[in-house]
Design a protein around this motif. Structure first.
Motif, PDB file in Angstrom:
ATOM      1  N   ASP A 160       8.201  11.864   8.145  1.00 13.70           N
ATOM      2  CA  ASP A 160       7.045  12.233   7.323  1.00 13.70           C
ATOM      3  C   ASP A 160       7.146  13.695   6.932  1.00 13.70           C
ATOM      4  O   ASP A 160       7.755  14.504   7.639  1.00 13.70           O
ATOM      5  CB  ASP A 160       5.757  11.988   8.122  1.00 13.70           C
ATOM      6  N   ARG A 199      -0.362   6.385  -0.891  1.00 17.51           N
ATOM      7  CA  ARG A 199      -1.800   6.549  -0.711  1.00 17.51           C
ATOM      8  C   ARG A 199      -2.550   6.228  -2.003  1.00 17.51           C
ATOM      9  O   ARG A 199      -3.613   5.579  -1.975  1.00 17.51           O
ATOM     10  CB  ARG A 199      -2.109   7.960  -0.218  1.00 17.51           C
ATOM     11  N   ALA A 218       2.299   4.651   7.744  1.00 19.74           N
ATOM     12  CA  ALA A 218       1.201   5.323   8.440  1.00 19.74           C
ATOM     13  C   ALA A 218       0.185   5.894   7.450  1.00 19.74           C
ATOM     14  O   ALA A 218      -1.035   5.750   7.640  1.00 19.74           O
ATOM     15  CB  ALA A 218       1.751   6.439   9.336  1.00 19.74           C
ATOM     16  N   HIS A 219       0.662   6.528   6.389  1.00 16.36           N
ATOM     17  CA  HIS A 219      -0.255   7.120   5.411  1.00 16.36           C
ATOM     18  C   HIS A 219      -0.984   6.048   4.605  1.00 16.36           C
ATOM     19  O   HIS A 219      -2.173   6.203   4.284  1.00 16.36           O
ATOM     20  CB  HIS A 219       0.512   8.058   4.485  1.00 16.36           C
ATOM     21  N   TRP A 262      -1.743   3.096   5.647  1.00 15.70           N
ATOM     22  CA  TRP A 262      -2.762   2.511   6.531  1.00 15.70           C
ATOM     23  C   TRP A 262      -3.930   3.468   6.732  1.00 15.70           C
ATOM     24  O   TRP A 262      -5.091   3.052   6.723  1.00 15.70           O
ATOM     25  CB  TRP A 262      -2.126   2.150   7.868  1.00 15.70           C
ATOM     26  N   GLU A 263      -3.643   4.764   6.904  1.00 11.91           N
ATOM     27  CA  GLU A 263      -4.718   5.742   7.054  1.00 11.91           C
ATOM     28  C   GLU A 263      -5.604   5.762   5.824  1.00 11.91           C
ATOM     29  O   GLU A 263      -6.836   5.798   5.924  1.00 11.91           O
ATOM     30  CB  GLU A 263      -4.145   7.134   7.306  1.00 11.91           C
ATOM     31  N   GLN A 264      -4.984   5.719   4.638  1.00  6.16           N
ATOM     32  CA  GLN A 264      -5.772   5.731   3.408  1.00  6.16           C
ATOM     33  C   GLN A 264      -6.624   4.485   3.307  1.00  6.16           C
ATOM     34  O   GLN A 264      -7.772   4.536   2.826  1.00  6.16           O
ATOM     35  CB  GLN A 264      -4.855   5.839   2.187  1.00  6.16           C
ATOM     36  N   LYS A 265      -6.086   3.378   3.778  1.00  2.28           N
ATOM     37  CA  LYS A 265      -6.862   2.135   3.749  1.00  2.28           C
ATOM     38  C   LYS A 265      -8.095   2.250   4.631  1.00  2.28           C
ATOM     39  O   LYS A 265      -9.166   1.749   4.283  1.00  2.28           O
ATOM     40  CB  LYS A 265      -5.974   0.971   4.203  1.00  2.28           C
ATOM     41  N   GLN A 266      -7.959   2.943   5.761  1.00  3.83           N
ATOM     42  CA  GLN A 266      -9.114   3.138   6.639  1.00  3.83           C
ATOM     43  C   GLN A 266     -10.106   4.124   6.040  1.00  3.83           C
ATOM     44  O   GLN A 266     -11.318   3.975   6.195  1.00  3.83           O
ATOM     45  CB  GLN A 266      -8.650   3.648   8.012  1.00  3.83           C
ATOM     46  N   GLN A 267      -9.597   5.142   5.357  1.00  7.86           N
ATOM     47  CA  GLN A 267     -10.476   6.151   4.759  1.00  7.86           C
ATOM     48  C   GLN A 267     -11.221   5.608   3.542  1.00  7.86           C
ATOM     49  O   GLN A 267     -12.310   6.079   3.206  1.00  7.86           O
ATOM     50  CB  GLN A 267      -9.655   7.371   4.329  1.00  7.86           C
TER      51      GLN A 267
END
Length: 273
Positions: free
Chosen positions: A77, A89, A245-246, A248-253
């Motif tokens: 990353d 993202r 990872a990014h 998935w993080e964006q999906k959570q945000q």
């Protein structure tokens, strides 16, 4: 006279030859990778060893596996402003599922963003080929650089970084290569070439241009005898972890249709009024 049964047998044999592989053999209730039953690998072989096993026919030493794993870890990353990460993202905010977001990001890991490791390893290999032909190593470095610049321009892949004055990843990887050389697990040829290229660039420009992550992973993959095109493939395997990872993080945000910059920042219009 060829019978119908003979034609069918020939067609079946031709069909089986359509895809020919030495990588894997699958039969009912049996999966063997390079001759090894999958159940003997599961729980025993780590990810780096499976990467090696899939790409190579030789068996790695523990020191070689440690170097490969270090290179795979180093490139996972580089933040949400890295184009591939930003694309993943943005794709998520446009409604794309994880697989589409990852594919969108991986598709841009080409010659400019993602290809530097392969290009750098090709440069190192060219230096060593010229040295094998009789040139002293430093002279081979300058000859290879001249040829590269003539063919591709003055930007030398694997050296310099737009953000890091000294890339901390390359420092650590080169230290691990030195340890591997001392342990007899690497020759040090590619590490020496990388250092000489760095020195030659400083002589030519008057400015120190340190080796970056791409130059350092090219050293690692060269020391491990991976072909240059695999340097890009291995980088993509590594960076895919960060992409996932990014995404998935964006999906959570959450967020909806996010562009590369906040709308308030705007852009420059250069057309006629």
């Amino acid at each position: 006279m060829t019978t119908w049964a003979g034609k069918a047998a020939d067609l079946l044999a031709e069909t089986k030859r359509w895809w020919t592989t030495r990588i894997i053999d699958i039969r009912p209730g049996e999966i063997r990778i390079k001759g090894r039953p999958i159940e003997t690998l599961i729980g025993h072989a780590g990810y780096a060893r499976m990467v090696w096993l899939m790409l190579r026919d030789d068996e790695p030493t523990p020191a070689e596996l440690a170097l490969l794993e270090a290179a795979l870890v180093a490139a996972v990353d580089h933040g949400p402003q890295a184009p591939s990460i930003a694309i993943a993202r943005m794709a998520v905010t446009c409604g794309a599922p994880l697989n589409a977001a990852m594919a969108s990001a991986i598709n841009v890991l080409d010659g400019v963003h993602g290809g530097a490791g392969e290009q750098c390893l090709q440069l190192y290999a060219d230096v060593l080929a010229r040295a094998n032909d009789g040139l002293e190593l430093e002279a081979a470095v300058h000859a290879a650089l001249d040829a590269f610049v003539a063919a591709h321009g003055k930007m030398i892949p694997g050296f310099g970084h737009r953000f890091h004055p000294v890339d901390p990843r390359s420092v650590r990887l080169l230290a691990l290569v030195e340890d591997a050389v001392e342990a007899g697990a690497a020759t040090g040829r590619y590490a020496r070439v990388g250092r000489l290229v760095e020195r030659a660039l400083e002589q030519r420009t008057g400015t120190r241009i340190p080796m970056n992550i791409d130059g350092a992973t090219a050293v690692v993959y060269g020391e491990l005898n991976f072909a240059p095109p695999l340097a890009r493939g291995l980088f993509i395997l590594s960076r895919s972890v960060g992409i996932l990872a990014h995404a998935w993080e964006q999906k959570q945000q959450g967020g909806r249709i996010k562009g590369p910059l906040p709308p308030a920042v705007g852009y420059t219009y250069a057309g006629d009024d």
